[in-house]
Structures are given as C-alpha cells and as structure tokens.
Design an enzyme around this catalytic site. Structure first.
Site, PDB file in Angstrom:
ATOM      1  N   HIS A  24      43.747 -15.683 -16.228  1.00 55.73           N
ATOM      2  CA  HIS A  24      42.237 -15.693 -16.115  1.00 55.73           C
ATOM      3  C   HIS A  24      41.822 -14.683 -15.038  1.00 55.73           C
ATOM      4  O   HIS A  24      42.312 -14.755 -14.032  1.00 55.73           O
ATOM      5  CB  HIS A  24      41.828 -17.167 -15.870  1.00 55.73           C
ATOM      6  CG  HIS A  24      40.153 -17.459 -15.742  1.00 55.73           C
ATOM      7  ND1 HIS A  24      39.348 -17.152 -15.017  1.00 55.73           N
ATOM      8  CD2 HIS A  24      39.363 -18.090 -16.690  1.00 55.73           C
ATOM      9  CE1 HIS A  24      38.279 -17.336 -15.154  1.00 55.73           C
ATOM     10  NE2 HIS A  24      38.283 -18.078 -16.242  1.00 55.73           N
ATOM     11  N   CYS A  62      37.547 -13.600 -20.104  1.00 59.64           N
ATOM     12  CA  CYS A  62      36.437 -14.358 -19.759  1.00 59.64           C
ATOM     13  C   CYS A  62      35.283 -13.065 -19.260  1.00 59.64           C
ATOM     14  O   CYS A  62      35.103 -12.508 -18.524  1.00 59.64           O
ATOM     15  CB  CYS A  62      36.488 -15.131 -18.257  1.00 59.64           C
ATOM     16  SG  CYS A  62      35.100 -16.077 -18.091  1.00 59.64           S
ATOM     17  N   HIS A  98      36.862 -16.572 -23.316  1.00 59.31           N
ATOM     18  CA  HIS A  98      35.621 -17.405 -22.893  1.00 59.31           C
ATOM     19  C   HIS A  98      34.804 -16.284 -22.923  1.00 59.31           C
ATOM     20  O   HIS A  98      34.458 -15.516 -22.268  1.00 59.31           O
ATOM     21  CB  HIS A  98      36.038 -17.512 -21.020  1.00 59.31           C
ATOM     22  CG  HIS A  98      36.992 -18.524 -20.731  1.00 59.31           C
ATOM     23  ND1 HIS A  98      37.257 -19.039 -19.660  1.00 59.31           N
ATOM     24  CD2 HIS A  98      37.879 -19.225 -21.598  1.00 59.31           C
ATOM     25  CE1 HIS A  98      38.149 -19.706 -19.486  1.00 59.31           C
ATOM     26  NE2 HIS A  98      38.626 -19.994 -20.673  1.00 59.31           N
ATOM     27  N   ASP A 111      31.551 -20.947 -22.572  1.00 66.02           N
ATOM     28  CA  ASP A 111      31.727 -20.863 -21.099  1.00 66.02           C
ATOM     29  C   ASP A 111      30.821 -21.846 -20.454  1.00 66.02           C
ATOM     30  O   ASP A 111      29.881 -22.507 -21.384  1.00 66.02           O
ATOM     31  CB  ASP A 111      32.393 -19.711 -20.446  1.00 66.02           C
ATOM     32  CG  ASP A 111      33.360 -20.010 -19.303  1.00 66.02           C
ATOM     33  OD1 ASP A 111      33.547 -21.206 -18.973  1.00 66.02           O
ATOM     34  OD2 ASP A 111      33.831 -19.083 -18.528  1.00 66.02           O
ATOM     35  N   HIS A 112      30.617 -21.649 -19.271  1.00 64.44           N
ATOM     36  CA  HIS A 112      29.752 -22.484 -18.632  1.00 64.44           C
ATOM     37  C   HIS A 112      28.290 -22.543 -19.275  1.00 64.44           C
ATOM     38  O   HIS A 112      27.939 -21.515 -19.518  1.00 64.44           O
ATOM     39  CB  HIS A 112      29.384 -21.841 -17.089  1.00 64.44           C
ATOM     40  CG  HIS A 112      30.510 -21.620 -16.214  1.00 64.44           C
ATOM     41  ND1 HIS A 112      30.630 -21.196 -15.086  1.00 64.44           N
ATOM     42  CD2 HIS A 112      31.932 -22.003 -16.513  1.00 64.44           C
ATOM     43  CE1 HIS A 112      31.749 -21.043 -14.718  1.00 64.44           C
ATOM     44  NE2 HIS A 112      32.574 -21.781 -15.490  1.00 64.44           N
ATOM     45  N   TYR A 165      29.343 -27.679 -16.835  1.00 66.87           N
ATOM     46  CA  TYR A 165      30.264 -28.136 -17.854  1.00 66.87           C
ATOM     47  C   TYR A 165      29.529 -29.283 -18.843  1.00 66.87           C
ATOM     48  O   TYR A 165      30.051 -30.357 -18.741  1.00 66.87           O
ATOM     49  CB  TYR A 165      31.651 -28.598 -17.319  1.00 66.87           C
ATOM     50  CG  TYR A 165      32.415 -27.309 -17.131  1.00 66.87           C
ATOM     51  CD1 TYR A 165      32.923 -26.724 -18.253  1.00 66.87           C
ATOM     52  CD2 TYR A 165      32.677 -26.727 -15.796  1.00 66.87           C
ATOM     53  CE1 TYR A 165      33.687 -25.530 -18.217  1.00 66.87           C
ATOM     54  CE2 TYR A 165      33.526 -25.618 -15.857  1.00 66.87           C
ATOM     55  CZ  TYR A 165      33.952 -25.106 -16.859  1.00 66.87           C
ATOM     56  OH  TYR A 165      34.756 -23.806 -16.795  1.00 66.87           O
TER      57      TYR A 165
HETATM   58  C1  DNO Z   1      35.343 -22.179 -13.696  1.00 67.36           C
HETATM   59  C2  DNO Z   1      36.709 -21.835 -14.582  1.00 67.36           C
HETATM   60  C3  DNO Z   1      37.699 -21.583 -13.697  1.00 67.36           C
HETATM   61  C4  DNO Z   1      39.071 -21.361 -14.588  1.00 67.36           C
HETATM   62  C5  DNO Z   1      40.395 -21.165 -13.918  1.00 67.36           C
HETATM   63  C6  DNO Z   1      41.645 -20.678 -14.561  1.00 67.36           C
HETATM   64  O1  DNO Z   1      34.701 -22.833 -14.276  1.00 67.36           O
HETATM   65  O2  DNO Z   1      36.084 -20.681 -15.241  1.00 67.36           O
HETATM   66  O3  DNO Z   1      38.052 -22.569 -12.921  1.00 67.36           O
HETATM   67  O4  DNO Z   1      39.392 -22.593 -15.371  1.00 67.36           O
HETATM   68  O5  DNO Z   1      40.215 -19.903 -12.935  1.00 67.36           O
HETATM   69  O6  DNO Z   1      42.675 -20.800 -13.828  1.00 67.36           O
END
Ligand code: DNO
Length: 357
Positions: free
Chosen positions: A207, A245, A272, A317-318, A331
């Site tokens: 990531h 991401c 992501h 993602d978020h 989340y």
């Molecule tokens: C946050 C996430 C990160 C991700 C880690 C992967 O919301 O995008 O915490 O899960 O960096 O190891």
C-alpha cells in the site's frame, strides 16, 4: 473486477455484514483481525472463524487488509528474522482459507496521517483532512493523541497504542535509516516472503504511503511511479504487487494515477479508489468519490482499469460521514456505498460504450 468493502469485524465495526450484502454489485469484504499485534502469527482458528462468519452472509473474504509488518523488519534489526518467519506462517494459514491477496504497508512508525478526522464541509458532512503546517508544528506525541482520541473507541489499525508508546525510541532508531536503507530492508523482507506467497498463491500488495511524502523526518518510499517500479523489481514476481490507492498517491499532484495503472497493469492486485480535494497550498480534504467534488478524475481512473482489463479486487476507499452516521472515521456505510454505486456506474458505462452496446 471484484467489488469489495472494507470491514473490521463484528466486534470492531459499526457497519454490519447484513448491511454490506445489500450494496448493489458487492462480491465480498476485505477483512482483518484487528486485535493481533504486528509480528504475531494469525492462528488458523481465528482465520477460520472470520471466513465462516463472512461467508455465512453470502460474501467472499479473499483479501486481507492488512497483515501489518513488524517495525523491526522495517528498521532492519537483527530480530527481524523471527517476525518474518511468523509472517510466513500467517500467509500459510491464510492460504488454507482461500485468501488470495494480502495488503500491507512499509511506512515507518505511522500509517495514514491526518490532522483532522472530522473537518466539517459546507454541506455539513465531515471528512478526514491534512494540513502540512500543523504537522510541521506538531509534536508526534500530540498527533498520536489526536488520532487515537478521534477513534470513537474503535481500533485504528496502524495506530496501536501499545506500539506507539515507544515513540521516542522508534524515532531514535530511524535516525540510521534513510530511503535507500528502507528499500534494502524491504528487499530483505520480500526476498524471504515472496517464495512463500508463491507457494501459497497469495498475491502481496504493498500500500502506498499516506500522504506520499516524508513526515517528521521519517523516510517514506512508496510514494511515486519511479519508486513503485523500483519496488516491483526488488523481487520480480507477479506475487510482489501493488495496492494502488488513488487518494494516497493522488495527494501529490505530480502523481498521474491513470498513467500508473496503465504502467503497472497486472501487478496491481488491489485497487483503492477515492477522491481528494487538494487546496492551492497542497493541503487536502477527502471528498466524495464524484470527480467534480475533488481533484482526481475518477472516470479516467476507472477507464484506465478497464483498459488494462483489471480482474483484481477493488474497493471504494474512505467516505465522508453523512446523514448523521457515527462510525469509524472514513469508514461509515453510507458514503462508501454511494462510492460503490458511482464506481459501478462508471464501469458499466465505460464497458458498454467500448463494446458499442
Ligand atoms: C487507512 C488505510 C490504511 C491501509 C494500510 C495498509 O484508512 O488506507 O490504514 O489500510 O496502510 O497497510
């Protein structure tokens, strides 16, 4: 592509599997055992329980985010070998229950970093945001306090209180680790775990660093196209791959996400997709997924995935906190579900227009 949704487990998430399975187009969840400290083996029993629970809702569990890497491995300490052995055992255990992708990061000390976990936007929604000046003026201890204080009693993977108690000591140890050394420490780790990942048929997906630049003087290497290419070459196997991401890498306007997707193609195992609004001074707020709400062109990103024939896992993602929801920062259910509807809509449109349907 396979559309998934991140879920932190029934004891550690406000969102339920019952809700997740009603999101149109969903195939599975991305899971984690949030209570197992980095470096310890994930037991077969705990993995089985999690997989059985998720499957009982008609959802797949084929992606883990994350199996965290012990700090001694990132630091390259002599104690790292035992943690690497544990990591291999975890991979073997995961493979017995159908896990296909393991996401991890190689960020020193801190995982994702924000200066506000609930910044209010004009429309009343709240989002995670980042202000560089605040980080520059802040003591790292204060950052840890603020982030943990905003967690609403839920665990925040990457911000474990036990590990972060030793902050001063960790900073001291990182004084000897520059970017090249961090690459070497990553190489050491990958050279040992990728053969196991190959045997287990589990794709490793690193990531990016969030944000993709140095903070508090700590080295960060998963930050741009050149470095991603260098990481893939450390061990040139399809099992050494990426979690791409868009929101992390996209915080640096020099990073062209669609170009990275076309460049790294089938080495991307996990996508992501989220948007961010970058301000003129470089600070950023997370935004809804809609292209016009942020600085990234989500249509171009989805088109690039379609162009490469992306068959991997993807997740919104978020999300923002909307409609009065009270959930783990970034989340909640609602805005991420809206994100999925949008990403699926783009995908269907791109697909049908290309095929001339
Ligand atoms: C946050 C996430 C990160 C991700 C880690 C992967 O919301 O995008 O915490 O899960 O960096 O190891």
């Amino acid at each position: 592509m396979k559309m998934t949704f991140r879920w932190f487990g029934s004891k550690d998430d406000t969102v339920t599997l019952d809700q997740i399975r009603q999101i149109p187009g969903i195939t599975g969840v991305v899971g984690m055992l949030t209570d197992i400290p980095a470096g310890e083996v994930w037991s077969e029993e705990r993995i089985r329980e999690l997989v059985v629970e998720v499957n009982s809702y008609g959802l797949e569990l084929e992606v883990i985010e994350s199996v965290n890497v012990h700090e001694d491995i990132k630091l390259g300490l002599s104690t790292r070998d035992k943690y690497i052995e544990n990591y291999k055992k975890t991979l073997k255990n995961l493979s017995k229950y159908g896990i296909k992708v393991v996401c991890y990061n190689f960020m020193p000390v801190f995982d994702w970093t924000r200066t506000d976990l609930a910044k209010e936007l004009e429309d009343g929604s709240t989002v995670l945001s980042y202000e560089q000046k605040l980080i520059e003026e802040m003591d790292p201890d204060k950052l840890v306090e603020d982030i943990q204080g905003g967690s609403k009693g839920l665990s925040l993977p990457g911000w474990e209180p036990e590990r972060l108690k030793k902050l001063k000591e960790l900073f001291q140890l990182y004084r000897d680790v520059d970017e090249d050394q961090l690459f070497e420490n990553l190489r050491y780790f990958l050279e040992r775990i990728i053969p196991t990942a190959e045997e287990c048929d589990i794709k490793m997906a690193i990531h990016p660093d969030d944000p993709p630049w140095t903070i508090f003087g700590l080295p960060r290497i998963v930050t741009n196209k050149e470095n991603l290419g260098r990481i893939l070459k450390l061990v040139d196997s399809p099992y050494n791959g990426l979690t791409l991401c868009s929101g992390c890498l996209g915080a640096n306007p020099n990073n062209d996400i669609a170009d990275m997707i076309r460049t790294f193609g089938d080495r991307i195992h996990f996508a992501h997709v989220r948007n961010i609004k970058i301000h003129p001074n470089g600070d950023f707020d997370e935004s809804s997924h809609l292209s016009s709400d942020g600085s990234l062109d989500i249509f171009e990103i989805m088109k690039a995935y379609h162009d490469i024939g992306f068959k991997g896992y993807i997740r919104p993602d978020h999300g923002r906190m909307i409609w009065g929801e009270d959930a783990r920062p970034g989340y909640g259910l609602y805005d991420r579900a809206l994100g999925i509807a949008y990403l699926n809509g783009l995908w269907e449109a791109i697909d049908k227009m290309k095929r001339g349907v």
